[in-house]
Design a protein around this motif. Structure first.
Motif, PDB file in Angstrom:
ATOM      1  N   ILE A  81     -10.486   1.184 -12.921  1.00  0.00           N
ATOM      2  CA  ILE A  81      -9.844   0.722 -11.671  1.00  0.00           C
ATOM      3  C   ILE A  81     -10.656   0.448 -10.849  1.00  0.00           C
ATOM      4  N   GLU A  82     -10.403  -0.701  -9.690  1.00  0.00           N
ATOM      5  CA  GLU A  82     -10.717  -0.178  -8.944  1.00  0.00           C
ATOM      6  C   GLU A  82      -9.488  -1.237  -7.898  1.00  0.00           C
ATOM      7  N   SER A  83      -9.494  -0.177  -6.060  1.00  0.00           N
ATOM      8  CA  SER A  83      -8.372  -0.556  -5.427  1.00  0.00           C
ATOM      9  C   SER A  83      -9.071  -0.795  -3.947  1.00  0.00           C
ATOM     10  N   LYS A  84      -8.680  -1.803  -3.407  1.00  0.00           N
ATOM     11  CA  LYS A  84      -9.098  -2.112  -1.863  1.00  0.00           C
ATOM     12  C   LYS A  84      -8.376  -2.420  -1.029  1.00  0.00           C
ATOM     13  N   LEU A  85      -7.906  -1.677   0.155  1.00  0.00           N
ATOM     14  CA  LEU A  85      -7.160  -1.677   0.849  1.00  0.00           C
ATOM     15  C   LEU A  85      -7.239  -3.593   1.898  1.00  0.00           C
ATOM     16  N   LYS A 117      -7.380  -5.730   4.966  1.00  0.00           N
ATOM     17  CA  LYS A 117      -7.921  -5.619   6.433  1.00  0.00           C
ATOM     18  C   LYS A 117      -6.617  -4.699   7.923  1.00  0.00           C
ATOM     19  N   LYS A 118      -5.248  -4.579   7.549  1.00  0.00           N
ATOM     20  CA  LYS A 118      -4.869  -4.612   8.115  1.00  0.00           C
ATOM     21  C   LYS A 118      -3.945  -3.094   6.739  1.00  0.00           C
ATOM     22  N   GLY A 119      -3.759  -2.992   5.872  1.00  0.00           N
ATOM     23  CA  GLY A 119      -3.746  -1.749   5.340  1.00  0.00           C
ATOM     24  C   GLY A 119      -2.127  -1.642   4.767  1.00  0.00           C
ATOM     25  N   LYS A 120      -1.000  -3.203   4.962  1.00  0.00           N
ATOM     26  CA  LYS A 120      -0.421  -2.943   4.820  1.00  0.00           C
ATOM     27  C   LYS A 120      -0.182  -3.489   2.936  1.00  0.00           C
ATOM     28  N   TYR A 121      -1.364  -4.291   2.711  1.00  0.00           N
ATOM     29  CA  TYR A 121      -1.268  -4.026   1.191  1.00  0.00           C
ATOM     30  C   TYR A 121      -2.331  -3.735   0.505  1.00  0.00           C
ATOM     31  N   THR A 122      -2.547  -3.466  -0.734  1.00  0.00           N
ATOM     32  CA  THR A 122      -3.735  -3.001  -1.774  1.00  0.00           C
ATOM     33  C   THR A 122      -3.891  -3.885  -3.339  1.00  0.00           C
ATOM     34  N   SER A 123      -5.252  -4.338  -2.799  1.00  0.00           N
ATOM     35  CA  SER A 123      -5.531  -5.093  -4.114  1.00  0.00           C
ATOM     36  C   SER A 123      -6.212  -4.449  -5.390  1.00  0.00           C
ATOM     37  N   VAL A 124      -5.565  -4.566  -6.278  1.00  0.00           N
ATOM     38  CA  VAL A 124      -5.868  -3.349  -7.679  1.00  0.00           C
ATOM     39  C   VAL A 124      -6.569  -4.589  -8.460  1.00  0.00           C
ATOM     40  N   SER A 145       1.338  -1.248  -0.206  1.00  0.00           N
ATOM     41  CA  SER A 145       0.246  -0.334   0.184  1.00  0.00           C
ATOM     42  C   SER A 145       0.263   1.195  -0.290  1.00  0.00           C
ATOM     43  N   GLU A 146       1.729   1.763  -1.233  1.00  0.00           N
ATOM     44  CA  GLU A 146       2.451   2.656  -1.118  1.00  0.00           C
ATOM     45  C   GLU A 146       1.956   3.375  -2.451  1.00  0.00           C
ATOM     46  N   PRO A 147       1.907   4.576  -2.114  1.00  0.00           N
ATOM     47  CA  PRO A 147       0.508   5.858  -3.141  1.00  0.00           C
ATOM     48  C   PRO A 147       1.597   5.233  -4.759  1.00  0.00           C
ATOM     49  N   GLU A 148       2.347   5.575  -4.651  1.00  0.00           N
ATOM     50  CA  GLU A 148       3.384   5.683  -5.855  1.00  0.00           C
ATOM     51  C   GLU A 148       3.359   3.863  -6.526  1.00  0.00           C
ATOM     52  N   LYS A 149       3.333   2.973  -6.398  1.00  0.00           N
ATOM     53  CA  LYS A 149       3.600   1.708  -6.913  1.00  0.00           C
ATOM     54  C   LYS A 149       1.740   1.412  -7.045  1.00  0.00           C
ATOM     55  N   ILE A 150       0.843   1.525  -6.485  1.00  0.00           N
ATOM     56  CA  ILE A 150      -0.312   1.638  -7.482  1.00  0.00           C
ATOM     57  C   ILE A 150      -0.506   2.916  -7.959  1.00  0.00           C
ATOM     58  N   ALA A 151       0.053   4.192  -8.327  1.00  0.00           N
ATOM     59  CA  ALA A 151       0.199   4.881  -9.053  1.00  0.00           C
ATOM     60  C   ALA A 151       1.104   4.391 -10.403  1.00  0.00           C
TER      61      ALA A 151
END
Length: 95
Positions: A54-58, A60-67, A35-41
């Motif tokens: 594109i849909e993103s979902k954090l 449960k603990k916020g460490k990862y983002t599913s894209v 869950s780092e904005p630059e990687k998602i970007a």
């Protein structure tokens, strides 16, 4: 994934997509990234100007983002090109 295994994977994927899908078609990509904005970007930028949804979902603990990316593509080759581009994002997992 080493180069040889990677190419074998893409050859199998191309064959499966040719056999099971009528082109052009919508294709759903799913990625997991820290869950780092630059990687998602970076992932968003790869799909810029493609009409992708594109849909993103954090997690449960916020460490990862599913894209999840749904995009209309014309051939299995286009699917593979995008997988290869996204694989350049550090730490990305393709599902």
């Amino acid at each position: 994934m080493d180069q040889k295994k990677s190419e074998a994977f893409y050859i199998r994927l191309r064959e499966q997509l040719q056999e099971t899908t009528k082109w052009p078609s919508d294709y759903l990509y799913k990625f997991i990234v820290l869950s780092e904005p630059e990687k998602i970007a970076q992932i968003h930028k790869i799909f810029d100007n493609t009409g992708a949804v594109i849909e993103s979902k954090l997690s449960k603990k916020g460490k990862y983002t599913s894209v999840s990316v749904t995009v209309n593509l014309n051939s299995p080759e286009e699917v593979i090109v995008k997988y290869k581009e996204v694989s350049q994002v550090e730490g990305v997992i393709s599902l």
